[in-house]
Design a protein around this motif. Structure first.
Motif, short mmCIF file in Angstrom:
data_model
loop_
_atom_site.label_atom_id
_atom_site.label_comp_id
_atom_site.label_asym_id
_atom_site.label_seq_id
_atom_site.Cartn_x
_atom_site.Cartn_y
_atom_site.Cartn_z
N VAL A 26 5.99 3.12 11.64
CA VAL A 26 5.12 1.96 11.41
C VAL A 26 5.89 0.71 11.80
CG1 VAL A 26 5.85 1.83 8.99
CG2 VAL A 26 3.75 0.70 9.69
N PHE A 28 5.98 -3.36 11.17
CA PHE A 28 5.50 -4.53 10.43
C PHE A 28 5.49 -5.71 11.41
CE2 PHE A 28 5.43 -8.19 7.79
CZ PHE A 28 4.79 -7.82 6.62
N TYR A 47 9.01 -4.22 4.09
CA TYR A 47 9.96 -3.53 4.98
C TYR A 47 10.87 -2.62 4.16
CZ TYR A 47 13.77 -3.15 8.48
OH TYR A 47 14.73 -2.71 9.36
N ALA A 50 8.82 0.35 2.37
CA ALA A 50 8.41 1.40 3.29
C ALA A 50 9.61 2.25 3.72
CB ALA A 50 7.73 0.79 4.52
N ASN A 51 10.73 1.61 3.99
CA ASN A 51 11.91 2.36 4.44
C ASN A 51 12.57 3.14 3.32
OD1 ASN A 51 12.13 1.95 7.28
ND2 ASN A 51 12.61 -0.20 6.89
N CYS A 58 10.02 2.05 9.07
CA CYS A 58 9.31 0.78 9.26
C CYS A 58 10.19 -0.15 10.09
CB CYS A 58 8.96 0.14 7.92
SG CYS A 58 8.03 -1.40 8.06
N LEU A 163 0.85 4.51 3.69
CA LEU A 163 1.79 5.24 4.52
C LEU A 163 1.84 6.72 4.16
CD1 LEU A 163 4.73 2.68 4.75
CD2 LEU A 163 2.99 3.20 6.47
#
Length: 591
Positions: A26, A28, A47, A50-51, A58, A163
């Motif tokens: 993904v 951003f 960020y 998500a990571n 991300c 996600l």
């Protein structure tokens, strides 16, 4: 070497994440320059969150400056991510944040440069899925032709849920994924329209906070660590979309903030720590928080800044805490030049409050104060505008009276923006002044200010376009695309803004500026009617009526106004506040 600032595009920053083997990719996407995007706390939060997920990588991309756009187009290259250099078209999902309406064409430009068809109808069943969140998502109608799914409200939890749906269903096709996304609370999918209630993160202490975000390789707008004290606002200023749309009020504990702030400073090496919120001085543990942070910051010469201070809660004790590290300028926002108009907008701030705060600041060694106002507020008269100049003169007089050493002089700045009626506020139905009328008011104010006081003002036409895009309907999508095709991008930057191209694009579809800037019928449906942001429409309508009558509404600590957002368990809300039923006599009722 052909571009102005190569560091915008190099990546590789301390704190950036690499996960080459991740199965779900993904990006951003921030539709403005690197310097602005890297100053945005929301980017850092999403960020990092998500990571932190297994098998998800991300990455980041920012809007290229026109010199880089020209280079990409001439060379046939596609806009890449910073981390891996992968073209945007090769990601599974592109996640845009829409912080400002004048970035809409930047988003389209990023899609086109990244090899992604602009209209969702033209992307058929192909990835990437394009999602968007942020304040502009509160009215998804204007950009619904281009965005597959909108995130309404707080993003930390729902972004990770999105996600996870993508990770589990990527092989099943885009249509299946969108149907799954439409079932998630706080997600609006234009293909499957429904009523959506915004997502709320209830416990901010448990929410993800980025203590190790990417550290910019070049100077950015806000080069500092940011600590978000709380979300929401108790004040109820009737023009403020953020104040209404972020309700209920939820606070982080001082203990959690101290740990987060010290960890982020240790990692980043920043020399400034900013305590952020919509009204920082309303944080109930502010004294304790400042004391504990200063124990760390003061010996290391790290400055502690408190933006968003209210003049009516600016105290000598707070002043002494802030000035222990280096002084920066102070900003107060009276918003209007007369007591009558401040009552209309429910500012609940007196002239005495402002002058007392300025006296404390000048007496404490500050010599730079900015006063922020709006022009074009509902019911505004020329007398109200001239009242801004009168108030500014009084502030300058306070400096002369309370400054021990006048050798450096005073910097009093009046900054005035044009009022923009925003969705989900009591003023969402109000008429906006034309650009010509706003410009006349700017000239009137400028002529009334003495030369000792600086005057900054926003371009009137950008305020008008902001209103058009903020209150737009789905019919506006075609005009946005036409404006982009005619060369509109970087509309928030004065050197690239072209109002004529926008008005031409509107006319091409039988639309006009006046269609979107005129007064709206308070009983008619709005384009954002299907989005619930917390405060009920009935409450907003009554607040608008009270505004036109010049009647104020108490803040949440004084009395619950019954807006529909339950903040009774918030640390900001006073448990002694009487419920709405006890203030019926003031015209306040539960929705």
């Amino acid at each position: 070497m052909r571009v102005q600032k190569p560091a915008r595009y190099t990546g590789g920053e301390l704190g950036s994440v690499t996960k080459e083997s991740a199965g779900t990719r993904v990006c951003f996407c921030f539709p403005d320059t690197y310097e602005i995007g890297m100053s945005h706390l929301g980017l850092q939060v999403l960020y990092g969150a998500a990571n932190a997920m297994d098998d998800v990588w991300c990455e980041r991309a920012f809007a290229p400056w026109p010199d880089m756009e020209e280079g990409l187009r001439e060379s046939g290259l596609m806009l890449p991510s910073l981390e891996s250099g992968r073209a945007l078209k090769d990601f599974d999902m592109l996640a845009f944040t829409l912080q400002y309406e004048l970035c809409y064409t930047n988003m389209l430009n990023m899609l086109e440069l990244g090899g992604v068809p602009l209209r969702r109808a033209d992307r058929a069943d192909r990835l990437p899925i394009v999602i968007a969140g942020g304040p502009c998502a509160l009215n998804p109608a204007p950009m619904s032709d281009f965005i597959d799914a909108f995130v309404i409200g707080d993003g930390e939890e729902v972004f990770c849920e999105i996600l996870e749906v993508l990770r589990r269903n990527k092989t099943l096709g885009k249509e299946h994924i969108l149907r799954e996304l439409a079932s998630i609370g706080g997600v609006f999918v234009p293909e499957y329209p429904k009523n959506v209630t915004k997502r709320i993160v209830q416990d901010l202490d448990k929410a993800y906070y980025p203590v190790n975000p990417p550290v910019p390789n070049t100077e950015v707008v806000h080069d500092r660590v940011m600590l978000e004290l709380f979300r929401g606002c108790i004040r109820g200023c009737r023009f403020c979309q953020a104040g209404y749309a972020s309700r209920p009020v939820r606070a982080r504990s001082a203990e959690a903030l101290v740990k987060q702030g010290i960890a982020a400073l240790d990692f980043s090496g920043c020399d400034e720590l900013a305590l952020t919120s919509l009204s920082t001085s309303d944080y109930p543990e502010l004294d304790r928080l400042c004391d504990e942070l200063l124990e760390y910051c003061e010996p290391r010469r790290i400055s502690l800044s408190l933006p968003s201070l209210r003049a009516d809660s600016f105290s000598r004790g707070l002043l002494e805490k802030v000035q222990k590290t280096r002084k920066s300028g102070l900003t107060f926002a009276p918003e209007a030049g007369s007591a009558r108009l401040r009552d209309v907008i429910n500012k609940n701030l007196t002239e005495e409050d402002l002058l007392n705060a300025c006296a404390l600041a000048f007496g404490g060694g500050w010599n730079s104060i900015k006063l922020y106002f709006m022009l074009g507020l509902p019911t505004e008269t020329d007398e109200d505008i001239l009242g801004i100049a009168v108030l500014a003169r009084k502030v300058y007089g306070v400096w002369r009276e309370h400054t021990p050493d006048r050798s450096r002089g005073a910097r009093v700045t009046v900054s005035a923006s044009g009022f923009v009626p925003k969705p989900h506020t009591p003023f969402q139905w109000a008429r906006q002044d034309s650009a010509e009328e706003l410009e006349r008011k700017q000239r009137l104010l400028k002529s009334a200010l003495p030369k000792q006081i600086s005057f900054n003002y926003h371009d009137a036409k950008t305020s008008v376009l902001e209103c058009v895009l903020a209150r737009g309907d789905r019919a506006l999508g075609a005009a946005i695309l036409t404006a982009f095709r005619s060369g509109c991008r970087m509309d928030a930057w004065r050197e690239y803004f072209d109002f004529g191209k926008w008005t031409d694009a509107l006319k091409a579809y039988g639309l006009s500026v006046e269609k979107y800037t005129g007064a709206l019928d308070t009983e008619a449906a709005t384009p954002w009617e299907n989005i619930s942001a917390g405060a009920g429409t009935g409450f907003l309508r009554r607040e608008y009526e009270r505004a036109l009558a010049g009647v104020t509404t108490p803040d949440c600590r004084t009395a619950c106004a019954g807006c529909g957002a339950d903040c009774r368990e918030s640390a900001i809300h006073s448990p002694e506040s009487p419920p709405a039923a006890e203030v019926e006599g003031q015209g306040i009722r539960h929705v």
